[in-house]
Each structure stands twice: as C-alpha cells, then as structure tokens.
Design a protein around this motif. Structure first.
Motif, PDB file in Angstrom:
ATOM      1  N   PHE A 195       0.851  -1.176   0.000  1.00 23.59           N
ATOM      2  CA  PHE A 195       0.000   0.000   0.000  1.00 23.59           C
ATOM      3  C   PHE A 195       0.895   1.238   0.000  1.00 23.59           C
ATOM      4  CE2 PHE A 195      -2.845  -3.262   1.258  1.00 23.59           C
ATOM      5  CZ  PHE A 195      -4.134  -2.823   1.006  1.00 23.59           C
ATOM      6  N   ASN A 196       0.284   2.407  -0.157  1.00 20.25           N
ATOM      7  CA  ASN A 196       1.078   3.648  -0.199  1.00 20.25           C
ATOM      8  C   ASN A 196       1.881   3.869   1.079  1.00 20.25           C
ATOM      9  OD1 ASN A 196       0.149   4.225  -2.744  1.00 20.25           O
ATOM     10  ND2 ASN A 196      -1.480   5.589  -2.056  1.00 20.25           N
ATOM     11  N   ASN A 197       1.359   3.383   2.206  1.00 25.78           N
ATOM     12  CA  ASN A 197       2.062   3.573   3.485  1.00 25.78           C
ATOM     13  C   ASN A 197       2.899   2.361   3.884  1.00 25.78           C
ATOM     14  OD1 ASN A 197      -0.054   1.878   3.969  1.00 25.78           O
ATOM     15  ND2 ASN A 197      -0.762   2.874   5.837  1.00 25.78           N
ATOM     16  N   GLY A 198       3.129   1.448   2.962  1.00 23.44           N
ATOM     17  CA  GLY A 198       3.978   0.281   3.246  1.00 23.44           C
ATOM     18  C   GLY A 198       3.234  -1.038   3.114  1.00 23.44           C
ATOM     19  N   TRP A 199       3.859  -2.094   3.638  1.00 24.18           N
ATOM     20  CA  TRP A 199       3.290  -3.439   3.535  1.00 24.18           C
ATOM     21  C   TRP A 199       2.146  -3.628   4.530  1.00 24.18           C
ATOM     22  CZ3 TRP A 199       4.605  -6.226  -0.515  1.00 24.18           C
ATOM     23  CH2 TRP A 199       5.867  -6.094  -1.068  1.00 24.18           C
ATOM     24  N   HIS A 200       1.101  -4.322   4.080  1.00 22.68           N
ATOM     25  CA  HIS A 200       0.042  -4.811   4.958  1.00 22.68           C
ATOM     26  C   HIS A 200       0.070  -6.334   4.901  1.00 22.68           C
ATOM     27  CE1 HIS A 200      -2.673  -0.974   5.118  1.00 22.68           C
ATOM     28  NE2 HIS A 200      -1.372  -0.674   5.156  1.00 22.68           N
ATOM     29  N   TYR A 201      -0.152  -6.982   6.036  1.00 24.76           N
ATOM     30  CA  TYR A 201       0.020  -8.430   6.142  1.00 24.76           C
ATOM     31  C   TYR A 201      -1.338  -9.117   6.365  1.00 24.76           C
ATOM     32  CZ  TYR A 201       4.922  -7.222   6.557  1.00 24.76           C
ATOM     33  OH  TYR A 201       6.181  -6.711   6.308  1.00 24.76           O
ATOM     34  N   TYR A 202      -1.451 -10.317   5.786  1.00 24.85           N
ATOM     35  CA  TYR A 202      -2.715 -11.059   5.824  1.00 24.85           C
ATOM     36  C   TYR A 202      -2.438 -12.531   6.142  1.00 24.85           C
ATOM     37  CZ  TYR A 202      -4.559  -6.974   3.405  1.00 24.85           C
ATOM     38  OH  TYR A 202      -4.912  -5.694   3.072  1.00 24.85           O
ATOM     39  N   ALA A 203      -3.405 -13.152   6.801  1.00 26.54           N
ATOM     40  CA  ALA A 203      -3.376 -14.605   7.023  1.00 26.54           C
ATOM     41  C   ALA A 203      -4.326 -15.245   6.019  1.00 26.54           C
ATOM     42  CB  ALA A 203      -3.808 -14.926   8.444  1.00 26.54           C
ATOM     43  N   ILE A 204      -3.803 -16.173   5.232  1.00 32.76           N
ATOM     44  CA  ILE A 204      -4.605 -16.924   4.255  1.00 32.76           C
ATOM     45  C   ILE A 204      -4.838 -18.315   4.851  1.00 32.76           C
ATOM     46  CG2 ILE A 204      -4.842 -17.648   1.865  1.00 32.76           C
ATOM     47  CD1 ILE A 204      -4.481 -14.649   2.184  1.00 32.76           C
ATOM     48  N   ILE A 205      -6.049 -18.560   5.329  1.00 33.69           N
ATOM     49  CA  ILE A 205      -6.366 -19.856   5.942  1.00 33.69           C
ATOM     50  C   ILE A 205      -7.000 -20.758   4.894  1.00 33.69           C
ATOM     51  CG2 ILE A 205      -7.601 -21.025   7.800  1.00 33.69           C
ATOM     52  CD1 ILE A 205      -7.265 -17.370   8.201  1.00 33.69           C
ATOM     53  N   VAL A 206      -6.372 -21.881   4.629  1.00 33.20           N
ATOM     54  CA  VAL A 206      -6.879 -22.862   3.667  1.00 33.20           C
ATOM     55  C   VAL A 206      -7.675 -23.909   4.439  1.00 33.20           C
ATOM     56  CG1 VAL A 206      -6.273 -24.516   1.872  1.00 33.20           C
ATOM     57  CG2 VAL A 206      -4.890 -22.449   2.188  1.00 33.20           C
ATOM     58  N   LEU A 207      -8.959 -24.035   4.103  1.00 31.93           N
ATOM     59  CA  LEU A 207      -9.864 -24.912   4.846  1.00 31.93           C
ATOM     60  C   LEU A 207     -10.382 -26.038   3.960  1.00 31.93           C
ATOM     61  CD1 LEU A 207     -11.167 -21.645   5.717  1.00 31.93           C
ATOM     62  CD2 LEU A 207     -11.236 -23.138   7.694  1.00 31.93           C
ATOM     63  N   LYS A 208     -10.695 -27.157   4.586  1.00 35.98           N
ATOM     64  CA  LYS A 208     -11.260 -28.292   3.869  1.00 35.98           C
ATOM     65  C   LYS A 208     -12.764 -28.064   3.670  1.00 35.98           C
ATOM     66  CE  LYS A 208      -7.872 -31.334   6.027  1.00 35.98           C
ATOM     67  NZ  LYS A 208      -7.645 -32.462   6.950  1.00 35.98           N
ATOM     68  N   GLY A 209     -13.315 -28.669   2.620  1.00 38.09           N
ATOM     69  CA  GLY A 209     -14.740 -28.510   2.354  1.00 38.09           C
ATOM     70  C   GLY A 209     -15.011 -27.366   1.393  1.00 38.09           C
ATOM     71  N   GLU A 210     -16.299 -27.112   1.152  1.00 36.31           N
ATOM     72  CA  GLU A 210     -16.712 -26.080   0.211  1.00 36.31           C
ATOM     73  C   GLU A 210     -16.897 -24.739   0.909  1.00 36.31           C
ATOM     74  OE1 GLU A 210     -20.222 -27.337  -1.775  1.00 36.31           O
ATOM     75  OE2 GLU A 210     -19.231 -28.956  -2.868  1.00 36.31           O
ATOM     76  N   ALA A 211     -16.764 -23.667   0.129  1.00 40.24           N
ATOM     77  CA  ALA A 211     -16.960 -22.323   0.667  1.00 40.24           C
ATOM     78  C   ALA A 211     -18.429 -22.106   1.015  1.00 40.24           C
ATOM     79  CB  ALA A 211     -16.503 -21.285  -0.363  1.00 40.24           C
ATOM     80  N   PRO A 212     -18.722 -21.311   2.023  1.00 38.75           N
ATOM     81  CA  PRO A 212     -20.125 -21.042   2.382  1.00 38.75           C
ATOM     82  C   PRO A 212     -20.877 -20.385   1.234  1.00 38.75           C
ATOM     83  CG  PRO A 212     -18.623 -20.277   4.092  1.00 38.75           C
ATOM     84  CD  PRO A 212     -17.776 -20.646   2.927  1.00 38.75           C
ATOM     85  N   LYS A 213     -22.155 -20.733   1.107  1.00 38.19           N
ATOM     86  CA  LYS A 213     -22.998 -20.157   0.064  1.00 38.19           C
ATOM     87  C   LYS A 213     -23.819 -19.024   0.650  1.00 38.19           C
ATOM     88  CE  LYS A 213     -23.502 -24.614  -2.260  1.00 38.19           C
ATOM     89  NZ  LYS A 213     -24.458 -25.645  -2.697  1.00 38.19           N
ATOM     90  N   LYS A 214     -23.871 -17.930  -0.057  1.00 38.19           N
ATOM     91  CA  LYS A 214     -24.687 -16.810   0.377  1.00 38.19           C
ATOM     92  C   LYS A 214     -26.152 -17.139   0.098  1.00 38.19           C
ATOM     93  CE  LYS A 214     -21.007 -13.465  -0.392  1.00 38.19           C
ATOM     94  NZ  LYS A 214     -20.567 -12.287  -1.137  1.00 38.19           N
ATOM     95  N   HIS A 215     -27.019 -16.896   1.089  1.00 39.17           N
ATOM     96  CA  HIS A 215     -28.413 -17.327   0.999  1.00 39.17           C
ATOM     97  C   HIS A 215     -29.144 -16.719  -0.185  1.00 39.17           C
ATOM     98  CE1 HIS A 215     -27.887 -19.237   4.820  1.00 39.17           C
ATOM     99  NE2 HIS A 215     -27.631 -18.099   5.434  1.00 39.17           N
ATOM    100  N   ARG A 216     -28.886 -15.446  -0.491  1.00 35.71           N
ATOM    101  CA  ARG A 216     -29.594 -14.780  -1.578  1.00 35.71           C
ATOM    102  C   ARG A 216     -29.302 -15.464  -2.904  1.00 35.71           C
ATOM    103  NH1 ARG A 216     -28.123 -11.054  -5.212  1.00 35.71           N
ATOM    104  NH2 ARG A 216     -26.080 -10.889  -4.255  1.00 35.71           N
ATOM    105  N   GLN A 217     -28.050 -15.785  -3.143  1.00 38.96           N
ATOM    106  CA  GLN A 217     -27.687 -16.451  -4.383  1.00 38.96           C
ATOM    107  C   GLN A 217     -28.194 -17.886  -4.402  1.00 38.96           C
ATOM    108  OE1 GLN A 217     -23.451 -15.970  -4.405  1.00 38.96           O
ATOM    109  NE2 GLN A 217     -23.553 -14.024  -5.494  1.00 38.96           N
ATOM    110  N   GLU A 218     -28.144 -18.554  -3.272  1.00 43.13           N
ATOM    111  CA  GLU A 218     -28.543 -19.948  -3.213  1.00 43.13           C
ATOM    112  C   GLU A 218     -30.020 -20.104  -3.577  1.00 43.13           C
ATOM    113  OE1 GLU A 218     -27.840 -23.693  -0.192  1.00 43.13           O
ATOM    114  OE2 GLU A 218     -27.954 -21.674   0.596  1.00 43.13           O
TER     115      GLU A 218
END
Length: 478
Positions: A195-218
């Motif tokens: 970013f303009n003010n430097g690095w930002h750090y993130y945790a990427i958690i890899v999970l088993k199973g399918e991603a949650p479905k949003k109710h409106r789309q489902e």
C-alpha cells in the motif's frame, strides 16, 4: 478446499520481524532456484540423458514408459526432484530455524519444483530469481507447524510471534467467517500486499470442504434456463432466456491504466533528475556508463504507489468478474461458452505476418480469469458450464437459417440473418445458447423457435446502448 483471508493487526516491531522473515524466505527461494538452474544445465550437457530424451521422442508407447523411468531415475540421482530439493535446502533451513519452520521451507522447495516441472515437461523456458520486494507469500503444509491459526482467538502463532487478526466489521463478513471456520483447517499462509504507506500483512487460511454459500444467491440459482456466452479479448456477449447483454469486461480499467501511466512518467522524471550522466543527449540510456544508479526517496515512494496501483488494478478486475458471475448464476443453470486458447492470442506475431495479437487487451480484461471464476461459482451451486468445440461449432461464421458458414473480417461486427441485422457477438452467444448437448453444433430447431424473441431483446439492448452512449467498441469493434 477454500480459503479465508483475514488482515493481521501489526505494530512496528511485528512488521520489522515479518519483513525479516520474508527476506529470509526470499533468500531460500533464490538458493533453490540457483540449485535447480545448475542441475538443469547439467542435464542439458549430459550426452546420455540427451540420448534418452531423443529416443523418447521417436519411440512407441511401451518404450516411452521404460525411457521415462530411466530419465526420472537419472534426474533423481543428481538431486533434481522435489525430495532432492527439499533435502538440499535442509541445511539452509536449519540456519534460520528461529524465523521460519521446516514445513515452510519444504513448501518453498515444492513451489520451485513446480517451476522446474514446467521447464522439463511443459512450455516453461527458464526459472527466475525473485527480488525481495516481489516475494509476497510464505506458504505452509499443516496447521501444526509454522504459522498456526487459532479459531477461538482469531490469531496466528508463528515461531514465537503472536499476530492478531482483524475482527469482522459487519454482519455479512462475520457470518462468512463464522461459517468458513466450521471446516477443518488444512494450513495457514502469510501474505503481504503493498500500500502507499507500506506493507500490509494477511493470514490466508486454507480450509477443507466447500466455501459457504450466500443465501440470496442460493435461492435464486435454482432458476432453470440456458445462457450462451461469447467471450472476446475485451468484451462479453450474453444471451439468456429473459435478456441479452453486451458489455466490456472490467469497464473501468482505463482509469487504473491512466493512473499507472502517470506514476510511470513521474518515476522516469525522478530517475533522470537523479542520474543525469546515465542518459545521452537524445534522451536514451547511456549503456557505457557502469556507475550505480541513484534513486531518491521520492522515487522509492512512487515505486510503492506503482505497486499499489497494480494491486488495485488486479483486485478490480477480479471483483468485476465476480460480480458479473454472481448476476449470471442467478438467472440460469446451464452455461455454454467457447473453448478459447487465450494464451495463443497473446503471443507476439512472427516477422513477416500481419496477424493481430491481443496481449494488452488480455492483460487489461483477463477473459480467461472470468471463465475460471464462472466455472468455480457454477460448481459451488451445482450448475453446469459446457465448453463447446470451436473447430466444429464456429459460431461467429454460422447462419442457422441458410445452414452455411461465412468467414468475415474481425472488424465486421454486424451480420445479416434472414431479414434482420444482428450484432455478431450477440448472435454467436445466441447460437451457443441453442447448442446441442454435445456442444458440437447449433440446434437449428431451437434456433428457429427462439430467434424472433432473441431479435426483439437484441434490438431493445442495442437501442438502450446507443441512448446511454455506451462505448462503440462493444457494438462496432473500434
């Protein structure tokens, strides 16, 4: 498998420690690359291996199996294998064991090995070293070694470093995080973004199973219907049961490109002001001057802004594609698209040929990414995406009324079908929508039955586009 991204709340001391660990992992990556290049060079100069490779290319199926086993055995004997690279880097990993774990070092060896496989077995040309500023992700293999994510406290513990994750800001985000964390964690990665003010750090958690479905789309994704999608290098034409759509992919892309161009011009002026002796009188770089380049603090600030602009551009493309996919899956359960080789379209034209190439458009619009996101989204909701055979289908050349094929120039965007003038991309999407079940040819009975309805929606869409002043590129190709 799916991923969950959470921002890490870090202070100056933690950022300093994280930066040190990224530098260490970048060094490990380059050590592995250097080792792999050396071993690949050894293969290219080994006469016995090259003889096996030549025989492999001119042998039958059974002989190829035996020769392949011999070549694999030879590569493993010199250490050119995934296990060989992991074993080689153990010494370097032990040196930095207080900063990075053994599983993270092994994961980096696996990543480098994938690059080696592309060079050996696919279209890869050579391996690349990485600069520290370009190294942005430290991988993992399990949640018991290296960066370990704790569900209860939403935090990451990594070799004595405790990193808290930012709590969800709204109800939707909290619901998605809560549903995702019901699945078992496979492993956790640490990623950083500029970013303009430097690095930002993130945790990427890899999970088993399918991603949650949003109710409106489902709820809406169950609506039956076919949709044909004709996707080009910069535009997309969609024909469904209720409406037709013709638009540019990532329509706001030019805003990001103009921002990047402005930053590049500023960087060039700053670089010239700091290094006047590095340039000739006509403005070109003096290649004979071997002195070190000087970069001002202003130049370094602009460089951070440039990385931020590229990141924002990439994020915008992906978000735009995801939004379009979300709209499409609400109105159909079958999608028919052409099977395109976009990589072939971006290659440079050979000397002496006038064939047009589309590298810049593909970089700006990313049509292949849209297709992959549509497949991912469709699989999540149990929908189908069929890629039709472009060799037999040839939607852009076909006329379902006369049952003939007529090849037209690329800039000719309108076709006369019967007594109607139709936009070529929309008509191609109409033919794809009415494909047979094998995806080999348009079903003429389906086309005849729905053509009148299609032309009515087509004319309504074109009139609306002209009234709204939509870019002529969509309709006319320029």
């Amino acid at each position: 498998m799916h991923t969950l991204t959470l921002k890490l709340e870090t202070n100056d001391a933690q950022e300093h420690e994280l930066d040190k660990r990224f530098r260490v992992m970048c060094h490990i990556h380059n050590v592995l690359v250097k080792r792999s290049i050396k071993l690949l060079g050894r293969l290219s100069h080994d006469t016995s291996y090259q003889a096996l490779k030549t025989n492999y290319l001119h042998s039958g199926k059974e002989e190829k199996k035996a020769l392949s086993a011999q070549m694999k055995s030879f590569r493993e004997s010199i250490g050119l294998s995934e296990y060989g690279l992991q074993s080689y880097i153990k010494v370097c990993g032990r040196k930095y064991k207080k900063l990075v774990s053994s599983s993270q070092v092994q994961k980096e060896a696996t990543r480098v090995w994938k690059g080696v496989e592309k060079v050996l077995f696919s279209d890869g040309k050579h391996l690349h070293f990485k600069k520290e500023e370009d190294f942005d992700c430290i991988g993992g293999k399990s949640n018991t070694n290296g960066a370990k994510f704790d569900k209860e406290s939403l935090s990451v513990v990594w070799n004595g470093l405790y990193l808290a994750c930012r709590k969800p800001r709204n109800g939707k985000e909290a619901w998605y995080v809560h549903q995702s964390l019901k699945d078992d964690i496979s492993y956790c990665e640490i990623q950083r973004k500029m970013f303009n003010n430097g690095w930002h750090y993130y945790a990427i958690i890899v999970l088993k199973g399918e991603a949650p479905k949003k109710h409106r789309q489902e709820q809406k994704a169950c609506s039956a219907g076919r949709t044909g999608i004709d996707i080009g290098v910069s535009t997309i034409a969609v024909v469904g049961e209720q409406e037709v759509v013709l638009q540019e992919l990532a329509p706001r892309m030019n805003e990001y490109n103009r921002k990047i161009e402005r930053i590049l011009r500023k960087m060039d002026r700053s670089r010239r002001a700091s290094n006047p002796d590095k340039y000739n009188g006509d403005g070109t770089i003096n290649r004979k001057d071997r002195t070190k380049w000087v970069f001002s603090n202003h130049y370094r600030k602009l460089k951070r802004e440039l990385r931020t602009a590229y990141r924002q551009k990439s994020a915008y493309i992906k978000q735009s594609h995801r939004e379009l996919c979300a709209i499409l899956i609400q109105n159909s359960n079958e999608f028919y698209v052409e099977k395109m080789n976009f990589r072939g379209l971006q290659k440079r034209a050979k000397k002496g040929t006038r064939k047009k190439r589309f590298g810049r458009s593909l970089n700006n619009r990313c049509p292949a990414l849209f297709v992959s996101l549509l497949k991912e989204k469709a699989a999540q909701y149990g929908l189908s995406v069929m890629e039709v055979d472009t060799v037999s289908f040839r939607a852009s050349q076909y006329d379902h009324i006369t049952d003939t094929y007529t090849k037209s120039r690329l800039k000719e965007r309108w076709k006369k079908i019967g007594s109607c003038m139709v936009q070529r991309d929309l008509y191609s999407a109409f033919l794809l929508k009415n494909s047979d079940r094998q995806g080999k040819h348009a079903d003429r009975m389906l086309c005849d039955r729905s053509f009148k309805e299609f032309t009515a929606m087509h004319d309504k869409t074109i009139r609306k586009m002209k009234k709204d002043g939509i870019s002529r590129k969509c309709c006319f190709g320029f």
